[in-house]
Design an enzyme around this catalytic site. Structure first.
Site, PDB file in Angstrom:
ATOM      1  N   LYS A 163       0.844  -1.201   0.000  1.00 15.01           N
ATOM      2  CA  LYS A 163       0.000   0.000   0.000  1.00 15.01           C
ATOM      3  C   LYS A 163       0.873   1.243   0.000  1.00 15.01           C
ATOM      4  O   LYS A 163       2.047   1.226   0.382  1.00 15.01           O
ATOM      5  CB  LYS A 163      -0.932   0.016   1.220  1.00 15.01           C
ATOM      6  CG  LYS A 163      -0.252  -0.003   2.595  1.00 15.01           C
ATOM      7  CD  LYS A 163       0.258   1.331   3.077  1.00 15.01           C
ATOM      8  CE  LYS A 163       0.916   1.270   4.447  1.00 15.01           C
ATOM      9  NZ  LYS A 163       1.670   2.492   4.799  1.00 15.01           N
ATOM     10  N   ASP A 216      -2.685  -1.732  10.111  1.00 11.60           N
ATOM     11  CA  ASP A 216      -2.743  -1.779   8.652  1.00 11.60           C
ATOM     12  C   ASP A 216      -3.272  -3.105   8.114  1.00 11.60           C
ATOM     13  O   ASP A 216      -3.519  -3.228   6.906  1.00 11.60           O
ATOM     14  CB  ASP A 216      -1.347  -1.548   8.060  1.00 11.60           C
ATOM     15  CG  ASP A 216      -0.864  -0.115   8.199  1.00 11.60           C
ATOM     16  OD1 ASP A 216      -1.692   0.763   8.504  1.00 11.60           O
ATOM     17  OD2 ASP A 216       0.334   0.126   8.000  1.00 11.60           O
TER      18      ASP A 216
END
Length: 299
Positions: free
Chosen positions: A10, A137
């Site tokens: 990401k 996350d």
């Protein structure tokens, strides 16, 4: 029988950071974007929980139960009342300790792989709850695409995103996320840290798919960038090399030290990547696009 799950890295196109909470975490407005750089985790039956790894950074990946993939297997097995009798093999391509959620990605991938291997059919909401236990996350690594993360990043709201092209410059060595947050606290001590809010202009640019519009709002979008640059000043040279080579914008990815460069198209990406590698300011580059799907079971 084995199950292999592919999971993306990401980039945080916005990471607004609030003041430290009493529990030591920080409230965030975290705009996640999954990119086409993937790890793969394969789960196979075994006598006991073991972890192996291959890839460029394999020597930096812990193979004991501190690995998030192992912790994911243990957590899921404990909930199901079974032993975590599984071998996890990680094909590692996401930089380690690079601000791209590589460890979180492996945790999400292992969770999904073990759920399939053990035939548990755990509801999606419960898988996301386990992800949140594992780390801030990890839920986004399961979901992928584009999303706004609030709380410490674990509460996700999908957002619209057009296609964008990126070059990532991988630094020598990693940066500890807790260390970067501690440096953020030091740099902001005695100041009034505002409540984190997602930028409407950034969300609109992300949805539009207009690279110039997104580039115009990326400057200053990562609240952890000053802390990362304080701990690793040479990252400024990497950022300059990328923008000098024609990138539309550059920023530190998450807590760093990987730096992310927004480019107009694949041809620009190749040019910027070559210039970064020639500059001597990074260890390697990765050319990617976004958004990418979240954790996916491979055929």
């Amino acid at each position: 029988m084995s199950v292999t799950v592919r999971v993306p890295a990401k980039v945080n196109v916005q990471l607004a950071v609030g003041a430290a909470r009493p529990d030591g975490f920080h409230d965030l407005a975290n705009v996640f974007l999954a990119v086409s750089l993937f790890d793969e985790v394969t789960a196979a039956p075994a006598a006991e929980l073991t972890v192996t790894c291959e890839g460029p950074d394999r020597d930096q990946v812990p193979l004991d139960r501190s690995n998030l993939a192992a912790r994911a297997a243990e957590t899921l097995a404990a909930r199901a009342g079974i032993e975590p009798a599984v071998h996890l093999h990680i094909a590692k391509n996401i930089p380690v300790a690079g601000g791209m959620a590589g460890g979180s990605a492996d945790g999400a991938a292992a969770l999904l792989a073990c759920d399939r291997l053990w035939g548990l059919d755990t509801p999606r909401e419960e898988l996301l709850a386990i992800c949140a236990e594992l780390g801030s996350d990890v839920p986004f690594s399961l979901v992928g695409g584009a999303a706004l993360g609030t709380g410490r990043g674990e509460f996700l709201t999908p957002v619209a995103a057009g296609e964008f092209h990126w070059v990532f410059a991988v630094a020598e060595g990693g940066l500890s996320t807790p260390a970067v947050f501690r440096e953020f606290d030091r740099l902001t001590a005695g100041t009034d840290v505002p409540e984190p809010q997602a930028s409407p202009a950034l969300l609109a640019a992300l949805a539009s798919g207009d690279a110039d519009a997104l580039a115009a709002v990326l400057a200053g979008s990562n609240g952890l960038q000053p802390a990362a640059l304080s701990l690793r000043p040479q990252l400024a040279d990497t950022l300059a090399a990328g923008t000098d080579a024609g990138a539309l914008a550059g920023l530190v990815s998450g807590s760093g030290p990987t730096t992310a460069f927004l480019v107009r198209d694949p041809e620009s990406a190749a040019k910027v990547a070559a210039a970064l590698e020639a500059s001597g300011t990074c260890r390697a580059t990765r050319v990617t696009s976004s958004p990418a799907p979240g954790a996916t079971v491979l055929p």
